[in-house]
Design a protein around this motif. Structure first.
Motif, PDB file in Angstrom:
ATOM      1  N   ASP A  22      58.194  27.542  58.188  1.00 30.31           N
ATOM      2  CA  ASP A  22      57.898  26.112  58.107  1.00 30.31           C
ATOM      3  C   ASP A  22      58.876  25.525  57.097  1.00 30.31           C
ATOM      4  O   ASP A  22      58.833  25.871  55.908  1.00 30.31           O
ATOM      5  N   PHE A  23      59.756  24.644  57.560  1.00 33.34           N
ATOM      6  CA  PHE A  23      60.819  24.112  56.724  1.00 33.34           C
ATOM      7  C   PHE A  23      60.611  22.617  56.463  1.00 33.34           C
ATOM      8  O   PHE A  23      60.144  21.886  57.332  1.00 33.34           O
ATOM      9  N   ASN A  24      60.975  22.210  55.261  1.00 34.43           N
ATOM     10  CA  ASN A  24      60.859  20.816  54.840  1.00 34.43           C
ATOM     11  C   ASN A  24      59.424  20.320  54.921  1.00 34.43           C
ATOM     12  O   ASN A  24      59.146  19.223  55.411  1.00 34.43           O
ATOM     13  N   ILE A  25      58.526  21.125  54.416  1.00 38.57           N
ATOM     14  CA  ILE A  25      57.105  20.769  54.486  1.00 38.57           C
ATOM     15  C   ILE A  25      56.779  19.552  53.616  1.00 38.57           C
ATOM     16  O   ILE A  25      55.768  18.891  53.830  1.00 38.57           O
ATOM     17  N   ASN A  26      57.646  19.252  52.638  1.00 40.95           N
ATOM     18  CA  ASN A  26      57.425  18.093  51.773  1.00 40.95           C
ATOM     19  C   ASN A  26      58.109  16.829  52.283  1.00 40.95           C
ATOM     20  O   ASN A  26      58.152  15.817  51.588  1.00 40.95           O
ATOM     21  N   GLN A  36      70.140  21.660  58.331  1.00 41.49           N
ATOM     22  CA  GLN A  36      69.498  20.469  57.763  1.00 41.49           C
ATOM     23  C   GLN A  36      68.202  20.153  58.506  1.00 41.49           C
ATOM     24  O   GLN A  36      68.105  20.330  59.726  1.00 41.49           O
ATOM     25  N   PHE A  37      67.223  19.679  57.727  1.00 39.92           N
ATOM     26  CA  PHE A  37      65.914  19.342  58.280  1.00 39.92           C
ATOM     27  C   PHE A  37      65.586  17.904  57.884  1.00 39.92           C
ATOM     28  O   PHE A  37      65.371  17.613  56.711  1.00 39.92           O
ATOM     29  N   SER A  38      65.543  17.021  58.861  1.00 40.89           N
ATOM     30  CA  SER A  38      65.206  15.617  58.586  1.00 40.89           C
ATOM     31  C   SER A  38      63.701  15.397  58.585  1.00 40.89           C
ATOM     32  O   SER A  38      63.207  14.415  58.022  1.00 40.89           O
ATOM     33  N   THR A  39      62.969  16.292  59.231  1.00 45.67           N
ATOM     34  CA  THR A  39      61.514  16.232  59.335  1.00 45.67           C
ATOM     35  C   THR A  39      60.974  17.646  59.137  1.00 45.67           C
ATOM     36  O   THR A  39      61.741  18.623  59.108  1.00 45.67           O
ATOM     37  N   PRO A  40      59.675  17.826  59.006  1.00 43.14           N
ATOM     38  CA  PRO A  40      59.125  19.189  58.983  1.00 43.14           C
ATOM     39  C   PRO A  40      59.425  19.903  60.306  1.00 43.14           C
ATOM     40  O   PRO A  40      59.271  19.327  61.381  1.00 43.14           O
ATOM     41  N   VAL A  41      59.872  21.141  60.203  1.00 44.26           N
ATOM     42  CA  VAL A  41      60.265  21.922  61.378  1.00 44.26           C
ATOM     43  C   VAL A  41      59.594  23.288  61.315  1.00 44.26           C
ATOM     44  O   VAL A  41      59.649  23.963  60.286  1.00 44.26           O
ATOM     45  N   LYS A  42      58.988  23.688  62.428  1.00 44.82           N
ATOM     46  CA  LYS A  42      58.326  24.998  62.514  1.00 44.82           C
ATOM     47  C   LYS A  42      59.034  25.827  63.584  1.00 44.82           C
ATOM     48  O   LYS A  42      59.226  25.361  64.709  1.00 44.82           O
ATOM     49  N   VAL A  43      59.412  27.057  63.216  1.00 42.34           N
ATOM     50  CA  VAL A  43      60.120  27.912  64.170  1.00 42.34           C
ATOM     51  C   VAL A  43      59.562  29.330  64.148  1.00 42.34           C
ATOM     52  O   VAL A  43      58.969  29.779  63.158  1.00 42.34           O
ATOM     53  N   PHE A  44      59.782  30.020  65.259  1.00 48.45           N
ATOM     54  CA  PHE A  44      59.517  31.462  65.358  1.00 48.45           C
ATOM     55  C   PHE A  44      60.857  32.139  65.615  1.00 48.45           C
ATOM     56  O   PHE A  44      61.609  31.737  66.505  1.00 48.45           O
ATOM     57  N   GLY A  45      61.157  33.151  64.825  1.00 50.54           N
ATOM     58  CA  GLY A  45      62.448  33.816  64.956  1.00 50.54           C
ATOM     59  C   GLY A  45      62.315  35.300  65.256  1.00 50.54           C
ATOM     60  O   GLY A  45      61.342  35.954  64.861  1.00 50.54           O
TER      61      GLY A  45
END
Length: 272
Positions: free
Chosen positions: A25-29, A83-92
């Motif tokens: 979970d990236f850019n959660i803030n 870069q993350f402009s919004t919260p982003v959720k990924v599975f890798g």
């Protein structure tokens, strides 16, 4: 902390080929233009965006480009920015380079130091898998689905006599602290044959992969709190501390001590 990151081990049959599954979970803030630098780890990543918001990667054309739903990131030998402009959720899924051949039947040399749309590279079967994984709400179920799908793919594509896989696995097990002669002892090929096959399949040389393995080992030391560069140099068979620092900077863009102080600015997924 603006990132939540968790790794999951693959089932034993996949362990020689898949380093890990992970969820991020990236850019959660919701920080505007939140950017992280990814350091090379010698792996190939399949990234599945779980929601409609995506990250962007900085391209060779000096611009940010939004990534597709399903993304393959090749083996990099240099850091790159995301870069993350919004919260982003990924599975890798983090494949060893030889693993993505054995499981999905594609050569990593096709996307060395680059990223591609996963569907274009891996085909329709991977799209169905990614769509299914994206629809599942629980992490453990996603990991179970990934284990099941990739195990079946391995049964179809496994090559018993892939000698480059044996060589690459030997390098990983030794954290890059191995000479060419020892690698050759693991395969029934001449040095010239192995070098040619390695470069053709993976897009990098045996020496390149050894260097990536040692840089991963340095990261592991630093992230575990070991800051004695003389000790690390000795453990990894560098000539001296200066040689270690130069090699590390070639792959990360900064010295080990500077990296340790600024580690929160980096995505470091050590893979060996």
């Amino acid at each position: 902390m603006n990132i939540i990151f968790k790794e999951f081990s693959p089932q034993p049959v996949l362990a020689p080929f898949v380093q890990s599954f992970w969820i991020g979970d990236f850019n959660i803030n919701r920080q505007d233009g939140f950017t992280q630098r990814v350091v090379p780890n010698g792996c190939v990543e399949l990234i599945i965006h779980l929601e409609d918001d995506h990250c962007s990667l900085f391209t060779d054309e000096n611009r940010w480009k939004e990534t597709p739903n399903y993304l393959v990131i090749g083996t990099y030998q240099r850091p790159y920015d995301v870069q993350f402009s919004t919260p982003v959720k990924v599975f890798g899924t983090r494949f060893f380079p030889d693993g993505i051949i054995q499981i999905l039947g594609v050569y990593p040399s096709e996307f060395i130091n680059a990223y591609e749309n996963g569907i274009d590279v891996l085909g329709g079967s991977i799209e169905a898998f990614c769509d299914s994984l994206r629809s599942i709400p629980f992490v453990n179920e996603r990991v179970a689905l990934a284990n099941n799908f990739l195990s079946k793919q391995l049964e179809r594509n496994f090559q018993n006599h892939d000698f480059t896989h044996l060589a690459m696995r030997s390098i990983r097990e030794e954290m890059g602290v191995v000479n060419h002669k020892k690698v050759l002892n693991t395969v029934p090929l001449s040095q010239r044959q192995l070098q040619r096959a390695f470069k053709k399949i993976y897009g990098i040389t045996i020496s390149d992969y050894m260097r990536l393995a040692r840089v991963n080992a340095i990261h592991n030391y630093l992230l575990s709190g070991v800051m004695d560069l003389t000790r690390i140099s000795y453990s990894l068979h560098f000539a001296d501390q200066a040689h270690l620092s130069k090699e590390f900077k070639n792959y990360t863009g900064m010295s080990p001590k500077t990296f340790a102080k600024q580690s929160s600015q980096f995505i470091v997924n050590t893979a060996f």
